[in-house]
Design an enzyme around this catalytic site. Structure first.
Site, PDB file in Angstrom:
ATOM      1  N   HIS A 142      37.158  43.485  30.305  1.00 10.81           N
ATOM      2  CA  HIS A 142      37.802  42.660  31.233  1.00 10.81           C
ATOM      3  C   HIS A 142      37.331  41.965  31.832  1.00 10.81           C
ATOM      4  CE1 HIS A 142      41.486  42.604  33.481  1.00 10.81           C
ATOM      5  NE2 HIS A 142      40.720  42.682  34.659  1.00 10.81           N
ATOM      6  N   GLY A 157      36.069  42.465  38.066  1.00  6.35           N
ATOM      7  CA  GLY A 157      36.245  43.378  38.947  1.00  6.35           C
ATOM      8  C   GLY A 157      37.712  43.769  38.847  1.00  6.35           C
ATOM      9  N   SER A 159      41.602  45.603  38.744  1.00  5.97           N
ATOM     10  CA  SER A 159      42.326  44.096  38.483  1.00  5.97           C
ATOM     11  C   SER A 159      43.474  44.427  40.155  1.00  5.97           C
ATOM     12  CB  SER A 159      43.463  45.422  38.198  1.00  5.97           C
ATOM     13  OG  SER A 159      42.860  45.547  36.704  1.00  5.97           O
ATOM     14  N   GLY A 160      43.364  43.151  40.087  1.00  8.14           N
ATOM     15  CA  GLY A 160      43.557  42.858  42.039  1.00  8.14           C
ATOM     16  C   GLY A 160      43.319  41.856  42.028  1.00  8.14           C
ATOM     17  N   GLY A 162      41.601  39.457  42.273  1.00  5.39           N
ATOM     18  CA  GLY A 162      41.438  37.766  42.979  1.00  5.39           C
ATOM     19  C   GLY A 162      40.908  36.994  41.641  1.00  5.39           C
ATOM     20  N   LYS A 163      40.555  37.505  40.185  1.00  2.00           N
ATOM     21  CA  LYS A 163      39.509  36.763  39.342  1.00  2.00           C
ATOM     22  C   LYS A 163      40.363  35.481  38.764  1.00  2.00           C
ATOM     23  CE  LYS A 163      39.332  39.927  36.596  1.00  2.00           C
ATOM     24  NZ  LYS A 163      40.345  41.483  37.628  1.00  2.00           N
ATOM     25  N   SER A 164      41.626  35.919  38.732  1.00  4.79           N
ATOM     26  CA  SER A 164      42.059  34.821  38.003  1.00  4.79           C
ATOM     27  C   SER A 164      42.964  33.620  39.106  1.00  4.79           C
ATOM     28  CB  SER A 164      43.732  35.491  37.478  1.00  4.79           C
ATOM     29  OG  SER A 164      43.854  36.518  36.198  1.00  4.79           O
ATOM     30  N   ASP A 181      41.628  37.322  31.663  1.00  4.47           N
ATOM     31  CA  ASP A 181      41.889  38.844  31.623  1.00  4.47           C
ATOM     32  C   ASP A 181      40.811  39.867  30.321  1.00  4.47           C
ATOM     33  OD1 ASP A 181      43.551  40.841  32.033  1.00  4.47           O
ATOM     34  OD2 ASP A 181      44.466  41.255  29.729  1.00  4.47           O
ATOM     35  N   GLU A 206      46.999  34.754  34.065  1.00  5.49           N
ATOM     36  CA  GLU A 206      48.747  36.205  34.663  1.00  5.49           C
ATOM     37  C   GLU A 206      47.621  35.207  36.191  1.00  5.49           C
ATOM     38  OE1 GLU A 206      49.500  40.380  35.319  1.00  5.49           O
ATOM     39  OE2 GLU A 206      48.026  39.734  34.097  1.00  5.49           O
ATOM     40  N   ARG A 247      21.326  40.178  51.219  1.00  6.51           N
ATOM     41  CA  ARG A 247      21.849  39.406  52.385  1.00  6.51           C
ATOM     42  C   ARG A 247      20.393  38.341  51.984  1.00  6.51           C
ATOM     43  NH1 ARG A 247      22.818  41.137  58.445  1.00  6.51           N
ATOM     44  NH2 ARG A 247      23.839  38.880  58.263  1.00  6.51           N
TER      45      ARG A 247
END
Length: 320
Positions: A142, A157, A159-160, A162-164, A181, A206, A247
């Site tokens: 994924h 990362g 789901s949700g 912010g990859k797409s 995806d 998606e 950092r």
């Protein structure tokens, strides 16, 4: 558990534009299972130890000339030594005329016989490269794979995360999408990974609240690409105030995929962070490191802290 892969002879014939001289059965029913190829050579003299019958056999001027200079009986024995071992297929290069005795022998031992107009060495190189990709160890994971300034960046990362959305913003900024995806990753070399999208979801993205879009049709052909090497991994995760994030970037963090170490970084997500710009900067910084410049290391030297040595750290991005 390792898995063996195969490629049909029909696909090899189609990709390399081979002429079919003889097939014992449909090319769709014949499969090649090794990325190594061979030239008969000493096997024609009767020395068959270590012969690998899974390999495609390549014949050029040398092999055909060797057979031509034999007597009929010697030739029949030589072809018997070789073809009785049932090699995967035989390919004649340079567009050379195939003698009837070779065709008859292949028919007798039911060995596929093919022909190409390509010269021997270029054809060998092309075939090996093709087989390396088709038979490479692979895994599907994924994530999102994009090409940014020539660097293949695998964004992972939950789901949700912010990859797409990041991928769409990168496309609008002139970069290219390879997969969304599901990313199929192949190890095509000891230290080289290549990613592509499964064919049934290729170019689709998606976006929550919008649904499925076709990036190729909306943004044009220049916005997509079929495959790309994976040069780095960016792991997106929700900001954790109890976690100490790197950092400086002095340490060499990496993710291990199919046994290959890939440079990796973890990016914490907070409202307002421009993920596309972060990905662009990370890709350019990764390219600088490959070219021998490390900004964090240069800073340490300018501060008189050149004795500080970077550490190798593995980043857990998923369980293989």
């Amino acid at each position: 558990m390792s898995q063996d892969y195969s490629v049909s002879l029909a696909k090899i014939i189609d990709v390399h534009k081979l002429e079919v001289v003889y097939l014992p059965k449909s090319a769709d029913e014949i499969f090649v299972k090794t990325n190594e190829v061979n030239r008969p050579g000493i096997v024609l003299t009767g020395y068959t130890d270590y012969f690998d019958s899974l390999r495609i056999q390549i014949l050029g001027w040398t092999e055909l000339g060797f057979l031509l200079n034999m007597s009929d009986d010697e030739r029949e024995k030589a072809l018997g030594y070789w073809l009785s071992l049932k090699p995967a297929a035989a390919v004649i290069t340079r567009g050379l005329d195939i003698p009837d005795y070779l065709i008859s022998a292949c028919e007798k031992y039911e060995v596929p016989l093919l022909k190409t107009d390509d010269e021997t060495s270029p054809f060998l190189a092309s075939l090996i490269e093709f087989l390396n990709k088709e038979l490479a160890p692979r895994v599907t994971r994924h994530g999102v794979l994009v090409e940014v300034y020539g660097e293949g960046v695998l964004i992972t990362g939950d789901s949700g995360a912010g990859k797409s959305e990041a991928a769409i913003e990168l496309i609008k900024r002139g970069h290219r999408l390879i997969a969304d995806d599901a990313v199929e990753i192949r190890r095509i070399g000891d230290n080289t990974l290549q990613g592509n999208s499964p064919s049934n979801i290729r170019h689709f993205v998606e976006l929550r609240g919008i649904g499925i879009i076709d990036a190729r049709r909306i943004f044009g052909m220049g916005a997509v690409k079929l495959n790309e090497k994976i040069d780095m991994v960016i792991q997106l995760e929700s900001w954790d105030s109890t976690k100490a994030y790197d950092r400086l970037g002095l340490d060499n963090e990496y993710a291990k995929i199919l046994g290959v170490k890939v440079p990796a970084i973890t990016v914490p997500i907070t409202p307002g962070r421009n993920l596309a710009v972060i990905v662009e900067t990370a890709a350019m910084n990764n390219r600088q490191k490959k070219m021998g410049y490390n900004a964090a290391r240069d800073l340490m030297v300018s501060l008189g802290m050149e004795d500080v040595q970077p550490q190798d750290k593995e980043v857990e991005i998923w369980t293989e």
